[in-house]
Enzyme design. Structure first.
Site: not given
Ligand code: URA
Length: 433
Positions: A83, A169, A188, A162, A184
């Site tokens: 990621h 957010r 995931k 999320d 967050s």
């Molecule tokens: N990427 C994400 O998946 N979540 C965040 O809060 C910030 C960047």
């Protein structure tokens, strides 16, 4: 038992929650019992007061468990995921994923779309004619097992907490909070089912984290929380003070990724892809050292195995694998123009976010989540930091669907490339591991 209002008040006053309280907040919000305005208030309280180490782990776990969890147990071995926190020209996944899969790794990845100045892997993949990022979970798992790679959009049933919280957010000024970003991202990844996670935290003018110190704090927290929830996690801090490679824009980036898989890519992208890939092979238990991993990956590029895996992956997700042999099958803007240097000197560096914004103005990105992107739009830089240019030399070629887009984009790009008299020191690609 405290009410939701009392929980918000506790956080507002700087008190810590219990695990049960955090679970209740997340569950109530996902079930619809807690309205957006209460979650927005709690998020702002958490943003201002912070969450402690335990609260961040509990929040991450509650979010991951808020919907379906992908079961990758039918896939043999250690499943890995990679990621990036987001950057400009960051097409690393398009290279790294088929590269490590060609060496026996199993990479299962749920990706996002581009928003603002940063690009998203899904938009890039969708620029390949026919490519679908929507696979039912069973096909996703089977493809990871059979080809070693699948990259899809996150389904609505995975980590719904999320999905709702991030959207809130985004419009309440509560994105740049380390515990909220960590929960967050890691929730995931946990729901996505991988055993080992490689996180590429981007640092610099094109990244979310502008300084090494900020990025280091985020990386340490991502690692701690991932490990606390039973995953192997490795975090690297990599440079985003200039775009990665030369291409910025969806199909243009796919084209550059294909060249890189053939061994003809830009040096920084190739170096990053091999270095990250080597870490993934170690995490996946396929090699005992990164050196051995890097050798294996370079060999896969040289023998054409990496490109072959890319074609199998594209075909499995409905795309036209012929793009790998003939990149003219990818969409490209109808019109092009060249931006030139106004004065002679050395490229000092970039306002990398500005380069991303220029690509957006050409149609390659989106301002709002429901905007559409033009797959053939974008730009290809002719220069990197430290290069010498003479006045009038090309610094980038811009592509769009119509000429009206050029004026604003060219001016934004011109202002984002800094030319000066002295040759700057070259920043290392990796700031820290
Ligand atoms: N990427 C994400 O998946 N979540 C965040 O809060 C910030 C960047």
């Amino acid at each position: 038992m405290d009410s939701i209002v009392e929980l918000i008040e506790h956080k507002r006053d700087g008190q810590a929650h219990s695990a049960e309280e955090i679970e209740r907040l997340v569950r109530s919000y996902v079930d619809g019992d807690m309205p957006d305005y209460q979650m927005a208030a709690w998020l702002m309280a958490a943003f201002l007061r912070g969450l402690d180490a335990d609260e961040t782990v509990w929040l991450t776990k509650a979010m991951a468990e808020s919907g379906d969890m992908v079961d990758l147990s039918p896939v043999p071995g250690i499943k890995v995921d990679k990621h990036s926190t987001g950057g400009v020209g960051d097409k690393t996944t398009l290279v790294v994923a088929p590269l490590v899969a060609s060496c026996g790794a199993h990479i299962a990845k749920m990706s996002g779309r581009g928003l603002g100045h940063t690009g998203g892997t899904l938009d890039k993949l969708e620029s390949i004619p026919g490519f679908s990022v929507f696979l039912p979970i069973e096909r996703f798992v089977a493809q990871v097992r059979d080809i070693g790679i699948a990259v899809v959009a996150q389904s609505d049933d995975i980590d719904p907490a999320d999905k709702k919280m991030y959207a809130l957010r985004d419009v309440t000024g509560t994105v740049p909070s380390v515990p909220l970003i960590v929960s967050s991202i890691i929730s995931k990844k946990i729901a996505g089912g991988a055993d080992a996670i490689l996180l590429d935290v981007k640092v610099g003018s094109g990244a979310f984290m502008k300084t090494d110190d900020e990025a280091r704090v985020l990386a340490a927290e991502l690692t701690r929380v991932g490990q606390a929830l039973g995953r192997k996690v490795v975090c690297v801090l990599s440079d985003m003070d200039q775009p990665l490679g030369h291409a910025v824009g969806n199909a243009l980036e796919v084209c550059e990724a294909i060249r890189t898989l053939k061994g003809e890519g830009p040096e920084d992208l190739t170096q990053l892809a091999v270095a990250l890939g080597a870490k993934l092979l170690v995490l996946g238990g396929l090699v005992s050292s990164e050196d051995a991993g890097a050798r294996m990956l370079r060999e896969s590029i040289e023998t054409g195995k990496a490109l072959h895996t890319f074609k199998r992956w594209v075909a499995a997700q409905g795309g036209d694998p012929a793009v790998a042999d003939d990149t003219s099958l990818l969409p490209l803007g109808n019109v092009a123009t060249v931006v030139t240097a106004e004065k002679s000197g050395y490229i000092q560096g970039f306002d990398t976010e500005g380069v991303g914004r220029a690509a957006m103005l050409l149609g390659a990105g989106r301002e709002k989540a429901d905007d559409t992107v033009d797959p053939g739009a974008g730009l290809v830089l002719s220069v990197k930091t430290g290069d010498r240019v003479a006045a009038g030399d090309p610094i980038a070629t811009l592509y769009a669907s119509c000429e009206e887009r050029f004026e604003a984009a060219a001016s934004r790009l011109g202002a984002s490339v800094h030319v000066g008299d002295t040759r700057p020191a070259r920043a290392p690609l990796f700031r820290e591991v």
